[in-house]
Design a protein around this motif. Structure first.
Motif, PDB file in Angstrom:
ATOM      1  N   LEU A 288       5.153   3.938   0.957  1.00 52.74           N
ATOM      2  CA  LEU A 288       4.794   4.898  -0.103  1.00 52.74           C
ATOM      3  C   LEU A 288       3.530   4.462  -0.846  1.00 52.74           C
ATOM      4  O   LEU A 288       2.691   5.288  -1.194  1.00 52.74           O
ATOM      5  CB  LEU A 288       5.953   5.090  -1.087  1.00 52.74           C
ATOM      6  CG  LEU A 288       7.170   5.852  -0.537  1.00 52.74           C
ATOM      7  CD1 LEU A 288       8.314   5.790  -1.546  1.00 52.74           C
ATOM      8  CD2 LEU A 288       6.799   7.300  -0.262  1.00 52.74           C
ATOM      9  N   LEU A 289       3.406   3.164  -1.098  1.00 53.20           N
ATOM     10  CA  LEU A 289       2.219   2.661  -1.778  1.00 53.20           C
ATOM     11  C   LEU A 289       0.958   2.836  -0.923  1.00 53.20           C
ATOM     12  O   LEU A 289      -0.121   3.070  -1.435  1.00 53.20           O
ATOM     13  CB  LEU A 289       2.387   1.195  -2.174  1.00 53.20           C
ATOM     14  CG  LEU A 289       3.363   0.928  -3.327  1.00 53.20           C
ATOM     15  CD1 LEU A 289       3.589  -0.554  -3.513  1.00 53.20           C
ATOM     16  CD2 LEU A 289       2.847   1.549  -4.615  1.00 53.20           C
ATOM     17  N   LYS A 290       1.097   2.707   0.398  1.00 52.85           N
ATOM     18  CA  LYS A 290      -0.046   2.894   1.290  1.00 52.85           C
ATOM     19  C   LYS A 290      -0.524   4.345   1.254  1.00 52.85           C
ATOM     20  O   LYS A 290      -1.718   4.611   1.347  1.00 52.85           O
ATOM     21  CB  LYS A 290       0.326   2.526   2.734  1.00 52.85           C
ATOM     22  CG  LYS A 290       0.324   1.053   2.990  1.00 52.85           C
ATOM     23  CD  LYS A 290       0.607   0.795   4.472  1.00 52.85           C
ATOM     24  CE  LYS A 290       0.627  -0.683   4.754  1.00 52.85           C
ATOM     25  NZ  LYS A 290       0.939  -0.951   6.165  1.00 52.85           N
ATOM     26  N   LYS A 291       0.395   5.279   1.125  1.00 54.93           N
ATOM     27  CA  LYS A 291       0.042   6.702   1.083  1.00 54.93           C
ATOM     28  C   LYS A 291      -0.661   7.074  -0.217  1.00 54.93           C
ATOM     29  O   LYS A 291      -1.478   7.977  -0.263  1.00 54.93           O
ATOM     30  CB  LYS A 291       1.278   7.576   1.256  1.00 54.93           C
ATOM     31  CG  LYS A 291       1.836   7.536   2.659  1.00 54.93           C
ATOM     32  CD  LYS A 291       3.059   8.430   2.735  1.00 54.93           C
ATOM     33  CE  LYS A 291       3.683   8.345   4.106  1.00 54.93           C
ATOM     34  NZ  LYS A 291       4.887   9.173   4.227  1.00 54.93           N
ATOM     35  N   ALA A 292      -0.299   6.384  -1.284  1.00 52.10           N
ATOM     36  CA  ALA A 292      -0.843   6.740  -2.593  1.00 52.10           C
ATOM     37  C   ALA A 292      -2.267   6.285  -2.803  1.00 52.10           C
ATOM     38  O   ALA A 292      -2.990   5.716  -2.204  1.00 52.10           O
ATOM     39  CB  ALA A 292       0.010   6.136  -3.688  1.00 52.10           C
TER      40      ALA A 292
END
Length: 138
Positions: free
Chosen positions: A134-138
């Motif tokens: 999720l952090l990579k997508k943000a």
């Protein structure tokens, strides 16, 4: 001393050996029956009714019996037919054990060649992976 003997007797190897001896004795009885009740009568029928278990050579002149049991009661005999029967028993047991061990070795090799399944990650690791993604997508 009795306690020490009990501990020794109840070790896994001793119990496994006892089970092996008991199964071996039962297997030996089955093979003996197979040879004497199935194989030898077939061989006897093929060879014209010969019964190998009654083949013997008298070792004393007093032996005049026609079968092995009576001949043994009369004196010393060389029971080579019985020896042939027991030799056939041995070869059958050895061959069956060879097949069993060969099969076990094949299964062992097959198991060794298969890659071990990766252990399933714990719930915490799964959650951390989801957070990372999720952090990579943000």
């Amino acid at each position: 001393m009795l306690k020490e003997f009990r501990e020794f007797a109840m070790k896994g190897n001793v119990v496994d050996l006892a089970v092996g001896v008991i199964i071996g004795a039962a297997f030996g009885a089955i093979v003996t029956s197979l040879v004497s009740d199935v194989i030898m009568p077939i061989i006897g029928a093929i060879t014209g009714g010969l019964d190998f278990s009654n083949y013997f050579i008298p070792l004393s002149k007093s032996v005049t019996a026609g079968n092995l049991a009576d001949a043994k009661k009369q004196g010393a005999v060389l029971a080579y037919g019985q020896f042939l029967t027991l030799t056939l028993n041995f070869f059958i047991i050895a061959f069956v054990l060879f097949l069993i061990i060969r099969g076990m070795n094949r299964l062992k090799r097959l198991q060794e060649t298969q890659p071990a399944a990766a252990p399933k990650p714990s719930r915490e690791v799964e959650l951390l992976t989801e957070i990372r993604d999720l952090l990579k997508k943000a």
